[in-house]
Design a protein around this motif. Structure first.
Motif, PDB file in Angstrom:
ATOM      1  N   ASN A 218       0.860  -1.175   0.000  1.00  0.00           N
ATOM      2  CA  ASN A 218       0.000   0.000   0.000  1.00  0.00           C
ATOM      3  C   ASN A 218       0.900   1.230   0.000  1.00  0.00           C
ATOM      4  O   ASN A 218       1.422   1.632   1.039  1.00  0.00           O
ATOM      5  N   GLY A 219       1.105   1.820  -1.174  1.00  0.00           N
ATOM      6  CA  GLY A 219       2.000   2.945  -1.300  1.00  0.00           C
ATOM      7  C   GLY A 219       1.552   4.181  -0.553  1.00  0.00           C
ATOM      8  O   GLY A 219       2.357   5.096  -0.330  1.00  0.00           O
ATOM      9  N   MET A 220       0.293   4.247  -0.119  1.00  0.00           N
ATOM     10  CA  MET A 220      -0.206   5.413   0.604  1.00  0.00           C
ATOM     11  C   MET A 220       0.085   5.346   2.100  1.00  0.00           C
ATOM     12  O   MET A 220       0.063   6.371   2.779  1.00  0.00           O
ATOM     13  N   PHE A 221       0.352   4.137   2.599  1.00  0.00           N
ATOM     14  CA  PHE A 221       0.476   3.958   4.046  1.00  0.00           C
ATOM     15  C   PHE A 221       1.853   4.414   4.521  1.00  0.00           C
ATOM     16  O   PHE A 221       2.884   4.040   3.960  1.00  0.00           O
ATOM     17  N   PHE A 222       1.863   5.209   5.607  1.00  0.00           N
ATOM     18  CA  PHE A 222       3.125   5.566   6.250  1.00  0.00           C
ATOM     19  C   PHE A 222       2.860   6.010   7.683  1.00  0.00           C
ATOM     20  O   PHE A 222       1.779   6.507   8.016  1.00  0.00           O
ATOM     21  N   VAL A 223       3.858   5.801   8.514  1.00  0.00           N
ATOM     22  CA  VAL A 223       3.878   6.317   9.874  1.00  0.00           C
ATOM     23  C   VAL A 223       5.252   6.920  10.108  1.00  0.00           C
ATOM     24  O   VAL A 223       6.271   6.215  10.046  1.00  0.00           O
ATOM     25  N   ASP A 224       5.299   8.235  10.327  1.00  0.00           N
ATOM     26  CA  ASP A 224       6.555   8.875  10.731  1.00  0.00           C
ATOM     27  C   ASP A 224       6.739   8.600  12.216  1.00  0.00           C
ATOM     28  O   ASP A 224       6.296   9.352  13.085  1.00  0.00           O
ATOM     29  N   ASN A 225       7.432   7.504  12.484  1.00  0.00           N
ATOM     30  CA  ASN A 225       7.534   6.968  13.836  1.00  0.00           C
ATOM     31  C   ASN A 225       8.405   7.855  14.725  1.00  0.00           C
ATOM     32  O   ASN A 225       7.973   8.315  15.778  1.00  0.00           O
ATOM     33  N   PHE A 226       9.639   8.090  14.289  1.00  0.00           N
ATOM     34  CA  PHE A 226      10.541   9.025  14.961  1.00  0.00           C
ATOM     35  C   PHE A 226      11.172   9.890  13.877  1.00  0.00           C
ATOM     36  O   PHE A 226      11.703   9.376  12.887  1.00  0.00           O
ATOM     37  N   THR A 227      11.107  11.188  14.066  1.00  0.00           N
ATOM     38  CA  THR A 227      11.674  12.126  13.111  1.00  0.00           C
ATOM     39  C   THR A 227      12.687  13.009  13.816  1.00  0.00           C
ATOM     40  O   THR A 227      12.329  13.783  14.711  1.00  0.00           O
TER      41      THR A 227
END
Length: 704
Positions: free
Chosen positions: A351-360
């Motif tokens: 799923n190319g739309m899925f993301f979570v910026d976990n630690f930035t």
């Protein structure tokens, strides 16, 4: 208790020995508490017996089995290359581990790339554990102890001129394991240059009942380059290491290792102003690139549940110290700077739309200074020290594509981004030890300390409830807490060292009260609870400050049974409790006794060394009810090793080593092993990962 250490102690001490290594204790200075060392020195700067941290005898890929011989030490293992040192009931980031003077910042928030995973054997490699009270000079935030793994540059400069080196080839079964390791060093009057390499690979291991241990495979390759130059009173040395871990399993965690590309470097300088006066400085850093996922090495329920986490860490540091004589001892002054930055992004390859910026851009900056005075007299030896440390933390904003479709996640993102994420921690460490020489055969040891630890980046900045626990691996989701205070541990350590003829007994008692101990408590964050219940079916824990007490004892006994037979026994017991509620601390190792009988003889004029080992672990019934921790039964294992030297001269040495681990194919599961989270395997999800059954290790080593 199925196996009582007290009941077996006398029998084990008379009939068993440890298979992997001998250890000896020595005083780092006349006043510092006993230091236990595994290692092989390159010269006789210190007249002690040592064994190498070596590929000739290891069963564990990260050499954790050799370190577990030390008093108070056990290994909390989440996978074959993911071992965490546990010392006297504390593990993970609480136990300081440096590799060749480098404090490595791992990329994985669950410690998949733990410090032990960065060990690559080379000439003179030693592992040094500060037993009991750790002096402030040993490092920053040593609340749970300090382990140094390094080859000392001073020893390398003291070598004779010419080329030396060694190669080792080993086979391990079952699992078709093989490893190769080699090194070469060239020394001149003023300089040296060395190189080392390592390759390790193995398929799945098996337990004592022939059950396949899930995701116990691994593959690693590494190389290290080092050089040094000295002129007059000046010494310079530099190191660079690259270690690449390919697909390797971590069955106790939600994901497996796709790859870890880890590099570190160090540049050191030393000025010898006098016989007992010098200045030393090290500049170091590391860079880790780490990919992990839950689908390439294990089964998932559907493609929509596939997750890949790409994480990275970059760190730089500087430490310096000045040592000078003072009265009957020495004064040491030092400073330390360290910067670490972590990033982590979770995606779904389907799923190319899925993301979570976990630690930035999660940052952690440390600045520290210390002073330590060592006093040596005929009647006593003492070390007094204090260290001030300031830790500054900050992180960038969170984000996820799920914000638009899930109001609870939107609430978590908005709350985290609107919060003040910048915080400073100021901490004062104090350590004092005294060794009173009561007689020629008896020393009395007393130590007290106050040590601190600031929270990790994941304890503060985990904004979405995930299974991120720093390797604790209890199966719960966790959420961070921006209001965390630093931990403060106050510890007392007492004991004796008694010598009688060839025998030495060294018992220690310890008590540690930890204020603001950081652990998980049921979350009261409604948005986090909704998200975790939806994703995992359980409400999460949140990192909180509580209080805890850990107490216990450890003891070493060693001596000669005859001119050719020696014995060493190491016993450890510890008990940990939370103070805010009546509950045990999680994953505390049970009482443990390891005894070693070693026999040195000859076969056809070839030196032969035989070792027989009894390893006894008690049942652990003191478990955490809050974290659904299950009790474990005690067990007893027997190991045997033989080492024959086929060629031994001043310039070369050829040895064959054969090891049988778990000789009687015992089925068991260590309490410090993780809980299986891999579906559709011989081990049910939720069961403790079993220990290995009978294993064979055959090694050929050549030194030139």
């Amino acid at each position: 208790m199925k196996y009582s250490l007290l009941a077996f102690a006398v029998t084990a001490a008379c009939t068993s020995a440890h298979v992997y290594a001998n250890t000896s204790e020595f005083i780092d200075s006349a006043s510092t508490e006993v230091i236990t060392v595994i290692g092989s020195s390159l010269n006789n700067v210190k007249d002690i017996e040592r064994e190498a941290v070596t590929a000739a005898t290891n069963i564990d890929a990260d050499f954790g089995d050799q370190l577990a011989l030390l008093p108070g030490v056990s290994i909390s293992r989440n996978g074959p290359v993911t071992g965490l040192i546990q010392y006297r009931g504390l593990f993970g980031d609480r136990v300081g581990v440096s590799v060749d003077g480098v404090d490595i910042a791992g990329a994985g928030p669950n410690s998949m790339d733990s410090p032990l995973s960065h060990v690559l054997p080379e000439p003179g490699l030693t592992a040094t554990l500060y037993r009991g009270i750790v002096p402030v000079s040993a490092g920053v935030q040593t609340l749970g102890g300090k382990l140094r793994i390094n080859a000392d540059a001073v020893s390398l400069f003291a070598l004779g001129n010419g080329i030396t080196g060694s190669v080792n080839a080993s086979l391990i079964a079952p699992g078709s394991g093989h490893q190769y390791q080699g090194n070469v060093l060239y020394k001149t009057d003023q300089a040296f240059v060395s190189g080392a390499f390592m390759h390790q690979q193995r398929d799945e291991r098996e337990s004592g009942d022939n059950t396949v241990i899930p995701n116990s495979h691994y593959q690693r390759n590494g190389a290290k380059f080092r050089l040094g130059y000295e002129w007059g009173k000046h010494q310079f040395d530099a190191s660079y290491q690259q270690l690449n871990t390919n697909e390797s399993g971590t069955p106790a965690l939600a994901m497996d290792i796709g790859f870890i590309d880890a590099a570190w470097y160090r540049v050191g300088y030393r000025y010898n102003a006098g016989e007992a006066e010098y200045f030393a400085m090290n500049w170091f850093g590391n860079s880790n690139q780490h990919a992990m996922d839950n689908f390439s090495q294990r089964m998932i329920m559907s493609e929509s549940m596939a997750r890949e986490n790409n994480a990275d860490a970059i760190a730089q540091g500087l430490d310096a110290k000045y040592v000078m004589p003072l009265d009957t001892g020495e004064l040491e002054l030092g400073a330390y700077l360290h910067h670490a930055r972590n990033n982590s992004v979770i995606t779904n390859p389907n799923n190319g739309m899925f993301f979570v910026d976990n630690f930035t851009n999660a940052k952690r900056d440390t600045a520290s200074v210390y002073a330590q005075w060592t006093i040596n007299t005929d009647a006593y030896s003492s070390t007094l020290g204090t260290r001030y440390t300031r830790v500054s933390m900050d992180a960038g904003e969170a984000g996820s594509n799920m914000v638009m479709m899930n109001p609870a996640i939107a609430t978590l993102v908005n709350s985290f981004n609107a919060a003040d994420r910048d915080k400073n921690y100021s901490m004062l460490d104090v350590a004092a030890t005294t060794r009173y020489h009561a007689s020629d055969s008896l020393d009395i040891v007393l130590g007290i300390s106050q040590k601190n630890r600031a929270p990790t980046y994941f304890e503060r900045y985990t904004w979405l409830p995930l299974g991120i626990s720093g390797g604790m691996a209890d199966g719960f989701n966790y959420i961070g807490n921006l209001e965390l205070d630093n931990e403060t541990a106050r510890k007392i350590d007492v004991g004796i060292d008694y010598n009688y003829e060839s025998w030495t007994i060294s018992p220690r008692l310890f008590y540690q009260d930890i204020e603001d101990y950081i652990t998980g408590s049921p979350s009261t964050n409604m948005a986090a609870n909704m998200v975790s219940s939806m994703m995992a079916g359980t409400e999460p824990f949140q990192w909180t400050n509580t209080d805890a007490v850990i107490k216990g004892a450890d003891m070493t006994v060693q001596g000669q049974l005859s001119d050719s037979v020696s014995l060493r026994a190491v016993a450890t017991i510890q008990h940990g409790n939370r103070d805010d509620i009546d509950d045990a601390l999680f994953r505390i190792a049970p009482e443990h006794l390891t005894t070693t009988v070693q026999w040195n003889t000859q076969v056809f004029d070839a030196p032969l060394q035989m070792q027989l080992t009894s390893e006894l672990a008690g049942a652990q019934n003191h478990v955490s009810a809050l974290q659904n921790e299950a009790s474990t039964a005690g067990y007893g294992l027997v190991h045997i090793t033989g080492l024959v030297t086929l060629l031994d001269s001043a310039h070369s040495n050829l040895q064959v080593t054969a090891t049988i681990h778990n000789l009687f194919d015992k089925e068991y599961a260590p309490h410090t092993a993780g809980i299986n989270r891999v579906m559709n395997t011989d081990v049910e999800v939720g069961e403790r990962v079993p220990g290995a059954g009978r294993e064979w290790h055959l090694s050929l080593s050549y030194r030139f």
